[in-house]
Design an enzyme around this catalytic site. Structure first.
Site, PDB file in Angstrom:
ATOM      1  N   LYS A  37       4.992   4.349  -1.170  1.00 11.70           N
ATOM      2  CA  LYS A  37       5.196   5.707  -1.703  1.00 11.70           C
ATOM      3  C   LYS A  37       6.542   6.282  -1.267  1.00 11.70           C
ATOM      4  O   LYS A  37       7.067   7.205  -1.914  1.00 11.70           O
ATOM      5  CB  LYS A  37       4.054   6.623  -1.259  1.00 11.70           C
ATOM      6  CG  LYS A  37       2.720   6.282  -1.928  1.00 11.70           C
ATOM      7  CD  LYS A  37       1.563   7.072  -1.342  1.00 11.70           C
ATOM      8  CE  LYS A  37       0.245   6.673  -1.978  1.00 11.70           C
ATOM      9  NZ  LYS A  37      -0.930   7.308  -1.337  1.00 11.70           N
ATOM     10  N   GLY A  72       0.815  -1.208   0.000  1.00 11.90           N
ATOM     11  CA  GLY A  72       0.000   0.000   0.000  1.00 11.90           C
ATOM     12  C   GLY A  72       0.849   1.258   0.000  1.00 11.90           C
ATOM     13  O   GLY A  72       1.943   1.308  -0.584  1.00 11.90           O
ATOM     14  N   SER A  73       0.372   2.274   0.686  1.00 17.91           N
ATOM     15  CA  SER A  73       1.003   3.590   0.601  1.00 17.91           C
ATOM     16  C   SER A  73       2.363   3.685   1.280  1.00 17.91           C
ATOM     17  O   SER A  73       3.064   4.680   1.096  1.00 17.91           O
ATOM     18  CB  SER A  73       0.062   4.655   1.179  1.00 17.91           C
ATOM     19  OG  SER A  73      -1.070   4.809   0.358  1.00 17.91           O
ATOM     20  N   THR A  74       2.768   2.655   2.056  1.00 13.66           N
ATOM     21  CA  THR A  74       4.145   2.697   2.569  1.00 13.66           C
ATOM     22  C   THR A  74       5.133   2.646   1.409  1.00 13.66           C
ATOM     23  O   THR A  74       6.263   3.144   1.527  1.00 13.66           O
ATOM     24  CB  THR A  74       4.427   1.525   3.535  1.00 13.66           C
ATOM     25  OG1 THR A  74       4.202   0.283   2.859  1.00 13.66           O
ATOM     26  CG2 THR A  74       3.534   1.607   4.765  1.00 13.66           C
TER      27      THR A  74
END
Length: 485
Positions: free
Chosen positions: A220, A216-218
């Protein structure tokens, strides 16, 4: 008559040579395989008939052999099993072994090549052969904090000392009691094993190293690192941040989390995009950077490597190959086919905390003989230069914003600067709640611990889970335990 005798003699010689060759092959060529065959009871008696080395944390044995009055002689026992089962695994007469009990078996039994002279000395003096002890890098306070904070939720926590790579906490829940498998009552041990195999949450697996998930957004953090390393972006560079983003070559609209708007103007700084975890900004950024740039950056953090051991083998974290632009957009926000282990995401934060240098993670600090002589001692080693020192500092500042006023405020520690990144990862399976992630480090100005947390399928929060709500408080508890807050 002489011809017949010669033929008979030749047959006898051939049979003798065949017997000699077969015996030699069994005694030497197949010796290792036969000795290690699980059906070879003599191997079990040989191993259990001498003390197996203890596994030690902070000077206290968490696994050791105790004398018993049965044909085996010694039985494995585990203290605080629910706290350390992720790490020790089990050692069983009928079920083999797992985790450290398996990966360090040669050392624990005294059969490792490094212990040759100790074995020779015991042979000459007639002393009872004994296994060697292994001393771990774990911090008991961090380990306890991770178990307590996860509670009854299924998930995993890894904490690493950024400057060395020492693993300070390694927890996968649910745990189990290895003592039930170590019993010499083979019927009871087999029954306990079968129950654990069928138990909810697969307690025998170490999810920190064996399982990978959409990060997920980790992820990013890696996309942001690729942007900064390109030289075309800084933390203050304005990037497009629309309410929805049309995936290239498709009619599919990618929204932001909860359908929210990232910026009224449709643009924001890269730092702010990370701070609030703007999906559309990072998806478009990923397409602009290109598939190869993100993959190269991911590999510098440790992705796509099948060689990592701690000493248990770590499953490969992967960034997919040869992506179409629409798939690159989704991969840039940690979805599509991107997969990461919890230890991998802890390594990402550890590298940023360590000025861009990724250290090899390790769990075993020292190996000692039964006489307490040091056989080997781990020394920190550099795995890669993940990012430049300048990029690491920019990422640190951006991660501080996440915790101070962004999606990760639940990771705040009073009086301590905490850098972090949240993630809420869709699993790709209909009706299944998302995984909640957090990764970060503290103190940001003097990093002592980097941590990654995953709570599978949102834990107690279910479909309402976010990384900031569910995983960040767990990370905070572990960081507090390490830094003594």
């Amino acid at each position: 008559m002489n011809t017949a005798l010669r033929r008979l003699a030749s047959v006898v010689v051939i049979m003798f040579l065949a017997l000699l060759a077969g015996t030699t092959w069994v005694q030497f060529g197949q010796a290792s395989a036969l000795n290690n065959d699980s059906r070879n009871v003599r191997t079990l008696y040989r191993e259990y008939g001498k003390p197996r080395g203890p596994i030690i944390v902070a000077g206290q044995p968490i696994a050791q052999s105790t004398a018993v009055d049965d044909p085996f002689g010694f039985q494995r026992s585990y203290s605080q099993p629910e706290l350390y089962s992720t790490v020790t695994g089990f050692y069983s007469v009928v079920n083999g072994g797992s985790q450290l009990e398996r990966s360090m078996n040669d050392v624990l039994t005294g059969q490792a090549d490094s212990l040759f002279w100790q074995r020779m000395q015991a042979l000459i003096t007639g002393a009872q052969p004994q296994g060697s002890s292994i001393e771990l890098t774990l911090d008991p306070a961090a380990q306890q904090a991770a178990v307590d904070a996860l509670g009854g939720q299924q998930g995993a926590v890894v904490a690493i000392e950024p400057s060395t790579g020492k693993i300070l906490a390694m927890v996968s829940t649910p745990g189990f009691d290895p003592n039930a498998l170590a019993t010499h009552d083979t019927t009871a041990a087999s029954s306990a094993y079968q129950q654990l195999l069928g138990a909810e949450g697969d307690p025998l697996r170490n999810s920190t190293t064996s399982d990978n998930y959409p990060p997920g957004s980790t992820f990013k953090l890696i996309t942001a690192a690729a942007a900064l390393e390109s030289g075309d972006y800084t933390a203050e560079t304005q990037v497009p941040a629309p309410d929805t983003y049309t995936l290239p070559g498709t009619q599919t609209q990618l929204p932001n989390f909860g359908g929210s708007s990232c910026a009224a103007t449709g643009q924001m700084s890269l730092a702010d995009a990370l701070r609030i975890s703007c999906n559309t900004a990072f998806a478009e950024l990923g397409v602009d950077l290109g598939d190869d740039a993100i993959r190269e950056q991911a590999e510098r953090f440790g992705f796509d490597s099948a060689d990592l051991t701690v000493p248990m083998r770590v499953a490969e974290s992967t960034y997919p190959a040869e992506l179409a632009p629409d798939r690159t957009a989704l991969s840039a926000i940690g979805q599509e086919s991107v997969r990461a282990t919890p230890i991998q995401m802890a390594m990402v934060s550890a590298a940023i905390a360590n000025g861009g240098t990724l250290m090899s993670p390790y769990l075993v600090q020292t190996v000692r003989t039964a006489d307490l002589d040091v056989v080997s001692e781990a020394k920190p080693s550099e795995l890669s230069e993940a990012v430049s020192a300048g990029t690491a500092q920019q990422l640190t500042d951006m991660m501080l914003g996440v915790v101070q006023s962004g999606s990760g405020t639940s990771a705040q520690i009073s009086g301590v600067q905490v850098a972090g990144k949240t993630g809420t990862a869709q699993t790709g399976r209909d009706g299944e709640a998302p995984h909640a992630w957090f990764t970060g480090f503290a103190p940001a100005d003097d990093p002592q611990v980097a941590v990654a947390v995953i709570v599978q399928n949102g834990g107690d929060a279910g479909s309402e889970a976010t990384g900031g709500r569910v995983a960040a408080p767990i990370a905070r508890a572990v960081m507090q335990a390490v830094i003594g807050q």
